[in-house]
Design an enzyme around this catalytic site. Structure first.
Site, PDB file in Angstrom:
ATOM      1  N   GLU A 206     -10.669   3.401 -11.419  1.00 27.51           N
ATOM      2  CA  GLU A 206     -10.576   3.768 -10.010  1.00 27.51           C
ATOM      3  C   GLU A 206     -10.329   5.258  -9.818  1.00 27.51           C
ATOM      4  O   GLU A 206     -10.423   5.766  -8.712  1.00 27.51           O
ATOM      5  CB  GLU A 206      -9.442   2.992  -9.325  1.00 27.51           C
ATOM      6  N   GLU A 222      -5.230   6.898 -11.341  1.00 29.94           N
ATOM      7  CA  GLU A 222      -5.954   5.705 -10.882  1.00 29.94           C
ATOM      8  C   GLU A 222      -6.372   5.875  -9.428  1.00 29.94           C
ATOM      9  O   GLU A 222      -6.786   4.929  -8.771  1.00 29.94           O
ATOM     10  CB  GLU A 222      -5.085   4.459 -11.053  1.00 29.94           C
ATOM     11  N   GLY A 239      -3.222   3.172  -8.198  1.00 33.54           N
ATOM     12  CA  GLY A 239      -4.564   2.636  -7.984  1.00 33.54           C
ATOM     13  C   GLY A 239      -5.070   2.840  -6.565  1.00 33.54           C
ATOM     14  O   GLY A 239      -4.425   2.460  -5.602  1.00 33.54           O
ATOM     15  N   SER A 242      -5.178   8.317  -2.477  1.00 36.17           N
ATOM     16  CA  SER A 242      -6.035   9.400  -2.003  1.00 36.17           C
ATOM     17  C   SER A 242      -5.246  10.695  -1.867  1.00 36.17           C
ATOM     18  O   SER A 242      -4.117  10.699  -1.375  1.00 36.17           O
ATOM     19  CB  SER A 242      -6.608   8.978  -0.646  1.00 36.17           C
ATOM     20  N   ARG A 319       7.376   3.426   4.410  1.00 35.81           N
ATOM     21  CA  ARG A 319       7.277   2.908   5.773  1.00 35.81           C
ATOM     22  C   ARG A 319       8.235   1.737   5.876  1.00 35.81           C
ATOM     23  O   ARG A 319       8.099   0.755   5.146  1.00 35.81           O
ATOM     24  CB  ARG A 319       5.850   2.452   6.102  1.00 35.81           C
TER      25      ARG A 319
HETATM   26  C1  LIG Z   1       8.751   2.717  -2.390  1.00 35.53           C
HETATM   27  C2  LIG Z   1       9.166   2.178  -3.752  1.00 35.53           C
HETATM   28  C3  LIG Z   1       9.156   3.312  -4.770  1.00 35.53           C
HETATM   29  C4  LIG Z   1      10.557   1.597  -3.627  1.00 35.53           C
HETATM   30  O1  LIG Z   1      10.902   1.072  -4.844  1.00 35.53           O
HETATM   31  P1  LIG Z   1      12.404   1.056  -5.359  1.00 35.53           P
HETATM   32  O2  LIG Z   1      12.968   2.426  -5.243  1.00 35.53           O
HETATM   33  O3  LIG Z   1      12.385   0.399  -6.681  1.00 35.53           O
HETATM   34  O4  LIG Z   1      13.143   0.228  -4.297  1.00 35.53           O
HETATM   35  P2  LIG Z   1      13.416  -1.324  -4.295  1.00 35.53           P
HETATM   36  O5  LIG Z   1      12.140  -2.069  -4.163  1.00 35.53           O
HETATM   37  O6  LIG Z   1      14.347  -1.658  -5.404  1.00 35.53           O
HETATM   38  O7  LIG Z   1      14.180  -1.434  -2.931  1.00 35.53           O
HETATM   39  C5  LIG Z   1      15.475  -0.856  -2.695  1.00 35.53           C
HETATM   40  C6  LIG Z   1      15.945  -1.365  -1.378  1.00 35.53           C
HETATM   41  O8  LIG Z   1      15.104  -0.845  -0.339  1.00 35.53           O
HETATM   42  C7  LIG Z   1      14.433  -1.896   0.352  1.00 35.53           C
HETATM   43  N1  LIG Z   1      13.096  -1.474   0.637  1.00 35.53           N
HETATM   44  C8  LIG Z   1      12.151  -1.128  -0.256  1.00 35.53           C
HETATM   45  N2  LIG Z   1      11.040  -0.756   0.393  1.00 35.53           N
HETATM   46  C9  LIG Z   1      11.319  -0.887   1.720  1.00 35.53           C
HETATM   47  C10 LIG Z   1      10.579  -0.673   2.904  1.00 35.53           C
HETATM   48  N3  LIG Z   1       9.311  -0.235   2.864  1.00 35.53           N
HETATM   49  N4  LIG Z   1      11.153  -0.888   4.081  1.00 35.53           N
HETATM   50  C11 LIG Z   1      12.419  -1.329   4.147  1.00 35.53           C
HETATM   51  N5  LIG Z   1      13.167  -1.548   3.067  1.00 35.53           N
HETATM   52  C12 LIG Z   1      12.630  -1.343   1.859  1.00 35.53           C
HETATM   53  C13 LIG Z   1      14.487  -3.072  -0.614  1.00 35.53           C
HETATM   54  O9  LIG Z   1      14.368  -4.299   0.055  1.00 35.53           O
HETATM   55  C14 LIG Z   1      15.818  -2.894  -1.269  1.00 35.53           C
HETATM   56  O10 LIG Z   1      16.793  -3.320  -0.373  1.00 35.53           O
HETATM   57  P3  LIG Z   1      18.238  -3.851  -0.875  1.00 35.53           P
HETATM   58  O11 LIG Z   1      18.962  -2.650  -1.411  1.00 35.53           O
HETATM   59  O12 LIG Z   1      18.815  -4.404   0.332  1.00 35.53           O
HETATM   60  O13 LIG Z   1      17.975  -4.870  -1.945  1.00 35.53           O
HETATM   61  C15 LIG Z   1       8.193   1.072  -4.256  1.00 35.53           C
HETATM   62  O14 LIG Z   1       8.191   0.003  -3.346  1.00 35.53           O
HETATM   63  C16 LIG Z   1       6.769   1.549  -4.393  1.00 35.53           C
HETATM   64  O15 LIG Z   1       5.965   1.536  -3.468  1.00 35.53           O
HETATM   65  N6  LIG Z   1       6.384   2.021  -5.647  1.00 35.53           N
HETATM   66  C17 LIG Z   1       5.043   2.433  -5.924  1.00 35.53           C
HETATM   67  C18 LIG Z   1       4.561   1.707  -7.170  1.00 35.53           C
HETATM   68  C19 LIG Z   1       3.080   1.932  -7.395  1.00 35.53           C
HETATM   69  O16 LIG Z   1       2.276   1.781  -6.494  1.00 35.53           O
HETATM   70  N7  LIG Z   1       2.708   2.328  -8.640  1.00 35.53           N
HETATM   71  C20 LIG Z   1       1.337   2.569  -9.008  1.00 35.53           C
HETATM   72  C21 LIG Z   1       0.726   1.301  -9.556  1.00 35.53           C
HETATM   73  S1  LIG Z   1      -1.009   1.468  -9.783  1.00 35.53           S
END
Ligand SMILES: CC(C)(COP(=O)(O)OP(=O)(O)OC[C@H]1O[C@@H](n2cnc3c(N)ncnc32)[C@H](O)[C@@H]1OP(=O)(O)O)[C@@H](O)C(=O)NCCC(=O)NCCS
Length: 345
Positions: A206, A222, A239, A242, A319
């Site tokens: 990708e 990706e 993946g 943009s 978001r």
């Molecule tokens: C944004 C991101 C980094 C957050 O991940 P994280 O730091 O591990 O956070 P967690 O998922 O453990 O969430 C922490 C807390 O925030 C909350 N939370 C996470 N995303 C949220 C959102 N968009 N809105 C509201 N709350 C959110 C969780 O529910 C959790 O709440 P809690 O403390 O009450 O349990 C992750 O969701 C993400 O999008 N990572 C990208 C991964 C990716 O795409 N990699 C490439 C693969 S090809």
């Protein structure tokens, strides 16, 4: 120090009207030495800049270059000798300064400099390159002028062969010209010549990298790296994500990504990111996106536009899945790339 910007000695492809379609330089030189250039100009016109070479000129070049005692000159001498004996159209390019390319061989030399990692994106002037490069059919028989394609396809069929057209574009794929060391590229059609792919970069199916753009070191790509976008060491493009280019209404901020940042899957950025930033999967931040800046207790500090955070480090963009508001807070966890995935040997 050389007073010349770059030199290329290689082979080109013509159409039937002797117009260049492309050129290939096995060992392009940035800042060629003055004695190497003087030797070339002793057998070519003194003002040579973008010059077709016949067999005799190649043999003369091989002779004068072989007399210079440097590995650089010996290599170019060998190239000149090989061109002479191939009988193919040779080409010599000497760029006296770093201005925009005026001819096809000049444009190709600049694209080679980028993909050979001799210059980084934005370091070589490319103004006017779209106007210089012809749109070409890139085929199993090499580059073909579009006006000549139907006849060539027919001739191939008459010979019981299929002439396969891989793409119709101004830029060829990088790997037909150079494969830089230490890279993995799952689908080579998605990286254009002129991309700068850093040592240790993996580009999955990708992933896409345009010319004058790329990665500076270890990266997992990706998503799409648009023209002009530079991604720093240790950053990961998820993946389908943009990075916004500056063409087609993308605004005029040049996008870059610092070190150890992560743009999540299907996310996107229209502002430059600093180091150790994360953009949540699926979130597209444009320069004008209004967002809520939160403190460590998730309390609102203030509202601002994403462009005010351009280039800043240690930010997490997400978001809020309950309110829909785009939020920004301190990023606690910098991305740790999986080492085992990045050994490209
Ligand atoms: C944004 C991101 C980094 C957050 O991940 P994280 O730091 O591990 O956070 P967690 O998922 O453990 O969430 C922490 C807390 O925030 C909350 N939370 C996470 N995303 C949220 C959102 N968009 N809105 C509201 N709350 C959110 C969780 O529910 C959790 O709440 P809690 O403390 O009450 O349990 C992750 O969701 C993400 O999008 N990572 C990208 C991964 C990716 O795409 N990699 C490439 C693969 S090809």
């Amino acid at each position: 120090m050389s007073v010349y910007y770059a030199l290329g000695l290689g082979l080109g492809t013509h159409n039937r009207h002797q117009q260049w379609l492309d050129s290939f330089y096995p060992t392009p030189l940035l800042s060629p030495s003055a004695d190497l250039v003087a030797a070339c100009l002793s057998v070519l016109p003194a003002d040579a800049s973008s010059q077709p070479l016949d067999k005799t000129q190649c043999e003369q070049l091989a002779g004068v270059l072989a007399e210079i005692d440097s590995p650089e000159a010996k290599r170019q001498a060998a190239i000149a000798r090989q061109i002479a004996s191939s009988g193919r159209p040779g080409v010599f390019v000497l760029l006296r300064d770093n201005s925009g390319p005026k001819t096809v061989p000049e444009a190709y030399l600049k694209l080679h400099l980028l993909s050979h990692r001799l210059v980084k994106p934005h370091q070589t002037a490319l103004e006017g390159i779209f106007g210089v490069l012809p749109n070409i059919a890139w085929t199993s028989q090499g580059p073909i002028d579009l006006a000549e394609l139907p006849e060539r396809q027919w001739q191939a069929r008459l010979a019981g062969q299929v002439l396969s057209v891989d793409s119709v574009d101004k830029f060829p794929k990088m790997t037909d010209y150079v494969v830089p060391t230490g890279v993995r590229i799952a689908d080579t059609a998605r990286v254009r010549l002129g991309a700068y792919i850093g040592e240790g970069t993996t580009i999955m199916h990708e992933g896409f990298v345009n010319f004058n753009a790329g990665t500076l070191g270890i990266s997992m790509v990706e998503g799409r790296i648009s023209s002009g976008v530079v991604v720093g060491e240790g950053s990961d493009l998820g993946g389908g994500c943009s990075t916004m280019g500056t063409l087609s209404g993308g605004g005029n901020i040049v996008i870059s990504v610092g070190q150890k940042s992560l743009i999540g899957a299907n996310a996107g950025i229209g502002i430059p990111l600093g180091d150790r930033c994360t953009v949540e999967s699926g979130l597209y931040i444009t320069a004008g996106t209004k967002l809520a800046l939160l403190d460590d207790n998730n309390q609102l500090v203030k509202h601002l536009k994403a462009r005010e955070l351009a280039g800043m480090s240690d930010l997490l963009f997400r978001r809020n899945s309950l309110t829909g508001a785009v939020e920004c807070k301190t990023n606690k966890s910098a991305v740790a790339l999986n080492q085992a995935l990045h050994i490209n040997q």
